[in-house]
Write an enzyme that holds these catalytic residues in place. Structure first.
Site, mmCIF file in Angstrom:
data_model
loop_
_atom_site.group_PDB
_atom_site.id
_atom_site.type_symbol
_atom_site.label_atom_id
_atom_site.label_comp_id
_atom_site.label_asym_id
_atom_site.label_seq_id
_atom_site.Cartn_x
_atom_site.Cartn_y
_atom_site.Cartn_z
ATOM 1 N N ASP A 1 50.333 48.381 40.007
ATOM 2 C CA ASP A 1 51.387 48.305 41.018
ATOM 3 C C ASP A 1 52.780 48.286 40.404
ATOM 4 O O ASP A 1 53.765 48.488 41.126
ATOM 5 C CB ASP A 1 51.188 47.062 41.899
ATOM 6 C CG ASP A 1 51.169 45.773 41.086
ATOM 7 O OD1 ASP A 1 51.257 45.836 39.845
ATOM 8 O OD2 ASP A 1 51.073 44.692 41.697
ATOM 9 N N ASN B 1 43.851 42.172 45.731
ATOM 10 C CA ASN B 1 43.005 41.323 44.897
ATOM 11 C C ASN B 1 43.264 39.842 45.097
ATOM 12 O O ASN B 1 42.757 39.025 44.345
ATOM 13 C CB ASN B 1 43.222 41.678 43.418
ATOM 14 C CG ASN B 1 41.934 41.658 42.631
ATOM 15 O OD1 ASN B 1 40.858 41.793 43.186
ATOM 16 N ND2 ASN B 1 42.039 41.500 41.331
ATOM 17 N N ARG C 1 52.358 40.679 44.824
ATOM 18 C CA ARG C 1 53.661 41.184 44.384
ATOM 19 C C ARG C 1 54.091 42.247 45.399
ATOM 20 O O ARG C 1 54.047 43.447 45.138
ATOM 21 C CB ARG C 1 53.586 41.764 42.968
ATOM 22 C CG ARG C 1 53.216 40.731 41.926
ATOM 23 C CD ARG C 1 53.613 41.168 40.529
ATOM 24 N NE ARG C 1 52.895 42.354 40.074
ATOM 25 C CZ ARG C 1 53.070 42.886 38.864
ATOM 26 N NH1 ARG C 1 53.937 42.373 38.029
ATOM 27 N NH2 ARG C 1 52.387 43.956 38.504
ATOM 28 N N GLU D 1 39.283 45.253 31.453
ATOM 29 C CA GLU D 1 38.550 46.213 32.279
ATOM 30 C C GLU D 1 38.849 47.651 31.863
ATOM 31 O O GLU D 1 37.990 48.535 31.968
ATOM 32 C CB GLU D 1 38.874 45.995 33.762
ATOM 33 C CG GLU D 1 40.127 46.666 34.289
ATOM 34 C CD GLU D 1 41.416 45.999 33.812
ATOM 35 O OE1 GLU D 1 42.490 46.526 34.119
ATOM 36 O OE2 GLU D 1 41.341 44.957 33.137
ATOM 37 N N ASP D 2 40.051 47.899 31.366
ATOM 38 C CA ASP D 2 40.379 49.247 30.919
ATOM 39 C C ASP D 2 39.632 49.604 29.633
ATOM 40 O O ASP D 2 39.194 50.744 29.449
ATOM 41 C CB ASP D 2 41.889 49.385 30.719
ATOM 42 C CG ASP D 2 42.476 48.224 29.926
ATOM 43 O OD1 ASP D 2 41.711 47.325 29.538
ATOM 44 O OD2 ASP D 2 43.693 48.203 29.713
#
Length: 919
Positions: A745, A697, A672, A832-833
């Site tokens: 992002d 990533n 992006r 993951e958070d």
């Protein structure tokens, strides 16, 4: 009659006068109307006739009012002059318009040049300010060095012993070996890094007799260890594996001793050697009992008092999971605290059966008589009495239903298979472990196996017999996870177990789970613990923890950031300095050499575990670099911090205990580019920003023509090996600050919000400090946990898409946290958070801190992210329940605490009740 007639006559007379008045008024109006008609009609006709006659009497060329021909107008002289003037003026106007447009174009160009000059001036001013800051920092550093008044010392000369050294003088008694008389410190300087040489067992005769699983697991963990070296000449420690042996192979002690003395680096007495004998079964033979091991350390699970040298040899746990990781799905949760049975015990001891089965003598009679020679008889009678009393539900069995496992003399043999024993322990609050009746048997494989299984499933061990040497007892504080009770107090055990509160019981269970995971569970943890114990005993600091090497992606920068006024969204609150500091890395930790001396007692005796800030002790086999957590640890802070101030003074400096500090932005992105560039431009001019690490990533590299913005600090674009959300928390070596701002992002945060969050994190460095809050809830109908993102006055998580945390947690997440959690994050590409919140809450036992009243941080108009998927919340529900199974309990904690600045305003919908706000 006369009055009536007069009234009628008077009435007639008045009517006649009224008619006359009406008739005279009508005559006057008619005459007036006729006069106005004559004036308005005839006078214009007369005037027109007169003017027409006057016009015809004049000359034809001087007629004024008469009609003229169309072409006669231009023939008039003054009219022609007017026409020429009009044409000339028109031409001049056209020329002036062209000149005006040309001047406007020149003015626009000059305005652009002026703006460029202003930009150059601003950049020059910024460069000048940075140079001034560099000069100021250099002067400040010089003053610090002068204040310390300590000369810089170079590292000591590397001590390299001779290859054919003669060794140490022999001790008077070989069983009296201690470090001071049986260990050669000259081979292990403080700066050596603790090199370890591991023998290849296959090169020796006894190597062919080793259990294949044990040998394979040992070789795999040795290859991956950071201390292992292939250069035996510089090694500090030499390690050799001698067991467990295969059945029915039996190696005679004399033959094993001969092979040990023939090792290439044995040097006559085996100093600086560690002989490891791992056991997978409860009946593992004590191979080294009649073997003279010289000055070599012995690490095994079975020791006799004549064989064990306290402070020198090591008691290790059995290797149950040789080549497999523990299955967290089969481990029971740590709650509820109380289970079906208060305590359980299953075992068989042939020597004690005859006294325990005698019914002629009751328990009371035995208590009144002489004490028995073997306390096991009293233990059996006491436990049976507790079981028969029905006060609590307990299960004690002193005979095995099937054939008991082989055991040493006077040792309680294990009953049944491992799976059956684990099922019973899952129902037990406490697990009794009766030590062998032989006082000369310090520890046995059977006792170590019982301890391993109890810790694995969360049954708190109750060890009857204080003479036992538990694994790693000189380093671990076992009273935090187990109860060690002398055998004469067996009659008080029931009272003692019932008196423990639920909170203490849960604390011991959690600590036991931590010890099991860290030091018992795998071959890697056992081998690393053995090395760490030796390293800590000889006071060598741990090796620096491995950082993730950042593979930088080349990119072009030069696009001036901040030219778009829409990007300048800094808010109304300015919490940063007036001038921007140049990149300043956090000071490195400088206490590695003094930590093993000054903090020894506090570190080993302060109950390391999930309730403490440092969950891993300095000899931690998993995380040797325990020192990099809170602050730099230099013990010296520059003068000027904490001097107070408000307004301009508060804005211009951080102050506090660490007056100079910066943070690193870590931004995860995936194909992006436009959104990423906009987010990077918004960071232009952000105070205290050290650098930006963009975690690319995607396997597809950025566009070659992509021009990255120049935001005044370095932008490091890091390439990853695979597309994984776990890459967000890798401890990249390019991160030189303790503070990390993890940001998506597409996150849209103002500068004042970021600065406020940074200031709050500096006051709570051990916690996650961020903006979007979430919480977990218990689903009663489905008996499971749920993830909830609704607005709430209570929270238990802060999303790491916009949050500050310490770099220490990046190490723990990537290298210490169970691999099963990272695997699930990769499977769902989610959670993951949540995993990071679980980890931090598990370690600190504190909830995160939410700052400001914001609940969302996405930029408007950005492409949809993964969180917009319909399955997003369903997957997060699954993640929470899986993480609870891995940890064994719910580590997340609720909080109603939120930190706001007094200059922030809380805006809530009219239908929402305001939350309490702590300022």
């Amino acid at each position: 009659m006369t009055g009536y007639t007069m009234l009628r006559n008077g009435g007639v007379g008045n009517g006649g006068q009224t008619c006359m008045l009406r008739w005279s008024n009508r005559i006057r109006l008619t005459w007036l109307s006729f006069t106005l008609f004559i004036i308005l009609v005839f006078f214009p006709l007369i005037a027109h006739y007169y003017l027409t006659t006057l016009d015809e009497a004049d000359e034809a060329g001087k007629r004024i009012f008469g009609p003229r021909a169309g072409n006669e107008l231009c023939e008039v002289k003054h009219v022609l002059d007017l026409c020429r003037i009009r044409e000339s003026v028109s031409e001049e106007l056209l020329q002036l318009e062209a000149k005006r447009q040309e001047l406007n174009s020149e003015i626009a160009k000059l305005n652009l040049k002026i703006e460029a000059c202003k930009k150059s001036i601003e950049n020059a001013k910024q460069d000048l300010l940075q140079l001034k800051n560099v000069i100021s920092q250099t002067e400040h550093s010089y003053k610090e060095l002068m204040a310390q008044n300590q000369p810089k010392l170079s590292l000591p000369i590397r001590l390299l012993p001779e290859k054919d050294d003669a060794g140490l003088p022999p001790p008077k008694v070989i069983w009296g070996c201690r470090l001071h008389n049986c260990f050669d410190y000259s081979r292990c300087p403080l700066t050596s890094g603790f090199p370890v040489y591991v023998y290849d067992s296959d090169q020796f005769v006894f190597g062919s007799y080793l259990d294949p699983l044990v040998k394979q697991a040992f070789q795999a963990t040795a290859r991956a260890n950071v201390y292992v070296t292939e250069n035996a000449d510089i090694a500090c420690l030499y390690v050799i594996l001698v067991g467990e042996m295969q059945e029915p192979v039996v190696l005679r002690p004399a033959e094993l001793e001969k092979q040990l003395y023939s090792l290439p680096h044995w040097r006559t007495d085996g100093h600086n050697h560690v002989i490891i004998n791992l056991s997978r079964k409860s009946d593992t033979q004590n191979l080294l009992y009649n073997v003279s091991t010289g000055r070599a350390m012995v690490a095994q699970s079975t020791f006799y008092s004549a064989q064990y040298r306290p402070g020198f040899d090591l008691v290790v746990s059995p290797l149950v999971h040789a080549m497999s990781e523990p299955n967290f799905m089969e481990i029971p949760p740590q709650v509820p605290v109380k289970r079906k049975y208060l305590f359980t015990f299953q075992g068989e001891k042939i020597e004690s059966l005859r006294s325990s089965l005698q019914e002629a003598r009751s328990f009371e009679e035995e208590m009144e008589g002489d004490p028995p020679a073997d306390y096991d008889d009293r233990i059996i009678a006491t436990l049976k009495a507790v079981q028969d009393s029905k006060l609590d539900q307990v299960l004690v069995e002193f005979t095995c239903k099937n054939q008991p496992k082989p055991s040493l003399p006077t040792e309680w043999a294990l009953c049944g298979e491992r799976e059956d024993r684990l099922e019973l322990l899952k129902l037990s609050t406490f697990a009794l472990i009766i030590t062998p009746g032989d006082p000369h048997l310090v520890i046995s494989s059977g006792c170590a196996t019982r301890l391993f299984e109890a810790l694995e499933v969360g049954a708190v061990p109750v060890v009857l017999g204080e003479q036992v040497q538990l694994p790693y007892q000189d380093m671990l504080q076992w009273n935090e996870a187990a109860l060690v009770v002398p055998k004469p107090r067996v009659t008080e055990v029931h009272f003692l177990l019932r008196s423990l509160s639920d909170s203490d019981l849960l604390a011991m269970r959690r600590q036991g789970r931590f010890l099991w995971e860290t030091y018992f569970s795998t071959a890697d943890s056992i081998f690393n613990t053995v090395l760490a114990m030796v390293r800590t005993r000889i006071q060598i600091p741990a090796a620096p923890i491995r950082e993730e090497a950042a593979a930088e992606i080349p990119h072009r920068s030069g696009k001036a950031a901040g030219t778009d006024p829409n990007m300048a969204d800094n808010g109304d609150l300015d919490l940063g300095p007036v001038e921007t500091e140049p990149p300043y890395a956090s000071p490195k930790y400088l206490r590695n050499f003094t930590l093993t001396v000054t903090d020894f007692y506090r570190s080993w005796n302060s109950a390391p575990g999930p309730f403490h800030l440092f969950p891993h002790t300095p000899f931690d086999p998993v995380l040797p670099s325990e020192a990099k957590f809170l602050g730099s640890g230099t013990g010296f802070r520059p003068i000027g911090g904490g001097s107070g101030g408000s307004g301009k003074e508060f804005q211009a400096a951080l102050g506090g205990n660490v007056p100079r500090e910066q943070f690193t932005v870590v931004m995860l992105t995936y194909e992006r580019e436009e959104v990423l560039m906009n987010s990077l431009e918004r960071l232009n001019g952000l105070p205290y920003l050290n650098k930006v690490v963009v975690v690319w990533n995607s396997p597809k590299l950025p566009s070659e023509d992509l021009l990255w913005p120049d935001i005044g600090v370095p932008i490091m674009v890091v390439r990853t090996e695979k597309n994984s959300l776990n890459n967000r928390f890798l401890p990249w070596n390019e991160i030189e600050t303790e503070a990390i701002l993890s940001i998506d992002d597409d996150a849209h945060l103002r500068h004042d919000e970021i600065m406020f969050g940074f200031r709050v994190w500096r006051e709570a460095r051990d916690r996650i400090v961020g903006f979007p809050g979430r919480y977990h809830a218990w689903d009663i109908p489905h008996q499971s946990w749920l993830y909830n993102s609704n607005y709430s006055c209570e929270l238990s998580m802060v999303l790491t898409g916009a949050a500050f945390f310490h770099k220490y947690y990046a190490y723990l997440y990537s290298y210490v946290m169970p691999q099963a959690i990272r695997d699930m994050v990769d499977e769902y590409i989610n959670c993951e958070d949540i995993a990071m919140n679980f980890l931090v809450s598990h370690i600190t036992r504190k909830p995160p801190i939410k700052v400001t009243s914001r609940w969302t941080f996405r930029c408007p108009g950005c492409p949809q992210a993964l969180s917009h998927d319909d399955s997003h919340f369903h997957e997060r529900h699954k993640c929470i329940n899986f993480f609870v199974k891995v940890y064994g309990y719910m580590p997340l904690l609720y909080t109603q605490f939120r930190v706001d600045s007094v200059l922030f305003k809380t805006r809530l919908p009219h239908d929402k009740t305001k939350c309490f706000k702590f300022i």
